[in-house]
Design an enzyme around this catalytic site. Sequence first.
Site, PDB file in Angstrom:
ATOM      1  N   LYS A 383       0.952  -1.139  -0.124  1.00 49.89           N
ATOM      2  CA  LYS A 383      -0.044  -0.074   0.086  1.00 49.89           C
ATOM      3  C   LYS A 383       0.976   1.129   0.096  1.00 49.89           C
ATOM      4  CE  LYS A 383      -3.774  -2.049   2.362  1.00 49.89           C
ATOM      5  NZ  LYS A 383      -4.590  -2.121   1.449  1.00 49.89           N
ATOM      6  N   ARG A 457     -10.520 -11.480   0.127  1.00 51.34           N
ATOM      7  CA  ARG A 457     -11.320 -12.433  -0.538  1.00 51.34           C
ATOM      8  C   ARG A 457     -10.730 -13.869  -0.714  1.00 51.34           C
ATOM      9  NH1 ARG A 457     -11.244  -8.762  -5.688  1.00 51.34           N
ATOM     10  NH2 ARG A 457     -11.029  -7.317  -4.073  1.00 51.34           N
TER      11      ARG A 457
END
Length: 603
Positions: A383, A457
């Site tokens: 990030k 996910r």
Amino acid sequence: MHRNIRKGVQKIIYPMKFRTAFTASVLIAPISAFSVPRRSPFSQSFTARNMASTTFPTWSFDKPNAAMEWNDVLDVTMSSASASGTVDLLVIGVSPPAKAEKEEEDDDDEEEEEATNKEPEPIALTGSAKSLDDDLSGALTDMLKDHAKSFKNGATVGGTTPTLRVASSTAKRIVLMGLGPEKDDKDWTNAGMALGNAVAAKCKAEPKVASCRVILPEAVTGNATTVRDFSTAFYQALYADNRYKSGSNVKKVAEALKSITLTTDGSDAVADAAAIEQGRSIARGIFLCKDIVNAPHNVLNSLSLADTARRIVEESGGSLQCKILNKDECEARGMGSFLGVARGSETEPQFIHITYKPKGEINSKVGVIGKGLLFDTGGYNIKTAMMEMMKFDCGGAAAVLGAARAIGALQPEGVEAHFCVAACENMISDRAAVPSDILTASNGKTIEVMNTDAEGRLTLADALVYADKEIGCEKIIELSTLTGACMISLGKSLAGVWTLNDGLAEEIANISKVTGDKSWRMPMAMEYNDQLESKFADMKNIGGRYGGAITAALFLQKFVSKKKPFAHIDIAGPVWSDKESMATGYGTKLVTEWVCRQGKKAE
């Protein structure tokens, strides 16, 4: 400066007895059957620790933290009783008289009212408020006149007047609180939360208040749901997280408050007591949810989250059971998608499974899955912004575990509920997954990892297969801080809901309205499945640039049986309050209410 650093290090690495981490699957029923300490060093209440003489415990140089401390609801007794004695703060609920429809339309036009310079008529006090006003020589009426516009004459539920200090045998301070216009068929949905928040705000603003009485009409206290919501909102609003502060930095909330009494002429003390306790139990679940999200990663990792799950079960008194799967047991189940993310973690992955079974007949068997990424660096797709916020990436797990705590106390009838969290961190190491890796999930599907920052996910995939196939849940909901794309679509106040089942969508929408955990159903655009196609595996873990929240939902749908009701709820927006710079507790009430409703037989 060097002396200060040396003292700080001495505090941090002070020897501690950590609870032994479980390295095998454990079934807790009861906890006392195991040869581990009954309490971790962090399970004592915050007030029991001398923060002036010690720094909060985190980790030693060689060992990760093994347990997280909890905050608990303020030790304030709430009860329902008739008015008696003097209190420090008296809150009186008042309503303006019902108006004709035409008058209500006129009142909505504030500019027109100001143009005519017409002063609004103050509320005509009745009942207990009228008697008290007479004793005070009309002081309450005068206050209503002075603040009629700002108070909106009580038309806003939960609106309050300034505090009036008086010399009375009834109270030392008095506040009038709006209940909205009088109506015979008035809907009190959400009123309890607004009123509980308002009373809590006044108690916080008056730190020396030790006792508070709230006078409400019978229509309010005669509604068990409203009383429960009042209790939940009141206790929840008094949350403060001082676990990592010391000395003068500790900020206490309503520290003098000891009791709050709900009073009405027609109050049913027994029914009110039950509703109050239910609200308190839900608030305790919300507290835990906030604690989990607020905790820094050097405190909260997969081990300490698993310890939190065990303690939830321990305090339930036998209504909950817990199974923790270690990495070997996850690997034996083929959870390659989850373990592929967990390989970069400092601590071993922990798959948490808490079970609630009712004492009587079971009408429904449901699963609730929460994303449990204790920290998300993004992995090798690291990030570039907001990484300091990524402790909130366990917001789904926090909501689910908070709800499990509440359900263990509420013990709803007719529903068997399973709460599952695949807990790990998304880190960079010599073992971490890299872009282009292909992982195999427990249902045999292969996944090409195109972006390591789409890791949530991957962990959820195996959790969903576990709830669907191994447990056999009949209906499943899943909560996760999954995509920034959802925040772009819905902002930070609403969660997005994706489901192919209209009935489940309606359930969640109705529950959102009554709990205040706002949500909005989003489209399942099946044609976007093309974006997930891979040349080397069964699917990719991300789609294209557009519709990222939709393709994430489509990805998850592939790990639940096609005809089984399943909803993905993206809570990335409402999980955190920028205004307060802390967790909101979002999702705990929604999940708790959803589970409780599943036990009711279909009509």
